[in-house]
Design a protein around this motif. Structure first.
Motif, mmCIF file in Angstrom:
data_model
loop_
_atom_site.group_PDB
_atom_site.id
_atom_site.type_symbol
_atom_site.label_atom_id
_atom_site.label_comp_id
_atom_site.label_asym_id
_atom_site.label_seq_id
_atom_site.Cartn_x
_atom_site.Cartn_y
_atom_site.Cartn_z
ATOM 1 N N ASP A 126 -4.166 9.142 11.759
ATOM 2 C CA ASP A 126 -4.697 9.362 10.411
ATOM 3 C C ASP A 126 -4.378 8.161 9.515
ATOM 4 O O ASP A 126 -3.252 7.657 9.517
ATOM 5 N N TYR A 127 -5.376 7.752 8.722
ATOM 6 C CA TYR A 127 -5.219 6.688 7.734
ATOM 7 C C TYR A 127 -5.778 7.196 6.416
ATOM 8 O O TYR A 127 -6.717 7.986 6.401
ATOM 9 N N ASN A 128 -5.209 6.741 5.306
ATOM 10 C CA ASN A 128 -5.711 7.141 4.001
ATOM 11 C C ASN A 128 -5.405 6.036 2.987
ATOM 12 O O ASN A 128 -4.545 6.183 2.128
ATOM 13 N N GLN A 129 -6.086 4.934 3.111
ATOM 14 C CA GLN A 129 -5.947 3.798 2.197
ATOM 15 C C GLN A 129 -7.314 3.463 1.613
ATOM 16 O O GLN A 129 -8.342 3.935 2.088
ATOM 17 N N VAL A 130 -7.325 2.638 0.612
ATOM 18 C CA VAL A 130 -8.565 2.169 0.004
ATOM 19 C C VAL A 130 -8.960 0.850 0.654
ATOM 20 O O VAL A 130 -8.133 -0.058 0.788
ATOM 21 N N MET A 131 -10.224 0.773 1.088
ATOM 22 C CA MET A 131 -10.774 -0.483 1.590
ATOM 23 C C MET A 131 -11.801 -0.958 0.571
ATOM 24 O O MET A 131 -12.729 -0.211 0.244
ATOM 25 N N PRO A 132 -11.652 -2.169 0.050
ATOM 26 C CA PRO A 132 -12.627 -2.654 -0.938
ATOM 27 C C PRO A 132 -13.981 -2.926 -0.291
ATOM 28 O O PRO A 132 -14.068 -3.258 0.888
#
Length: 145
Positions: free
Chosen positions: A93-99
């Motif tokens: 699982d990942y939960n970061q913002v990618m521009p």
């Protein structure tokens, strides 16, 4: 009057021009052919790693990533608009913002995606510019270039 020197001189000029033109054209094609790798290095490698390895449990890998194959239709818009919220890559699982990258043309997004699709263990079908542009229309992201 002997015309050999004149003909020889023209032949040399023509040969030099052809060689110069050939080198110039091959340089243009070489740059375009490697554009996907250059775009990845410029826009993606600082987060996803220079070999697509990601960053532990913070940033997902693109190397050998099941997400790349399973979400083909979403990838052009993901590049154009970015991503926020949870996603799963290779069972993690990942939960970061990618521009997003509004500065890239449809053609550049196609080349970038094709680089990722064919490297680091990914053996996925390449995109055509037409396919990428059509997929970008779903997120109002196509620039037609």
């Amino acid at each position: 009057m002997n015309r050999w020197p004149l003909l020889l001189g023209r032949s040399v000029v023509a040969a030099v021009a052809c060689v110069g033109l050939g080198l110039g054209l091959s340089g243009c094609f070489t740059e375009r052919r490697n554009e996907g790798a250059q775009l990845y290095a410029t826009h993606c490698a600082s987060c996803h790693g220079d070999q697509g390895q990601g960053l532990e449990r913070l940033i997902p890998p693109v190397a050998g990533a099941d997400y790349i194959a399973q979400h083909r239709a979403e990838l052009p818009c993901l590049i154009r608009k970015g991503q926020k919220g949870p996603l799963v890559v290779n069972g993690v699982d990942y939960n970061q913002v990618m521009p997003g990258h509004d500065d890239l043309t449809d053609s550049q997004i196609t080349n970038l995606l094709n680089f990722v699709q064919q490297n680091w263990g990914n053996k996925n079908k390449p995109y055509t510019i037409r396919e990428a542009s059509e997929l970008l229309q779903s997120c109002n992201g196509s620039d037609g270039q």
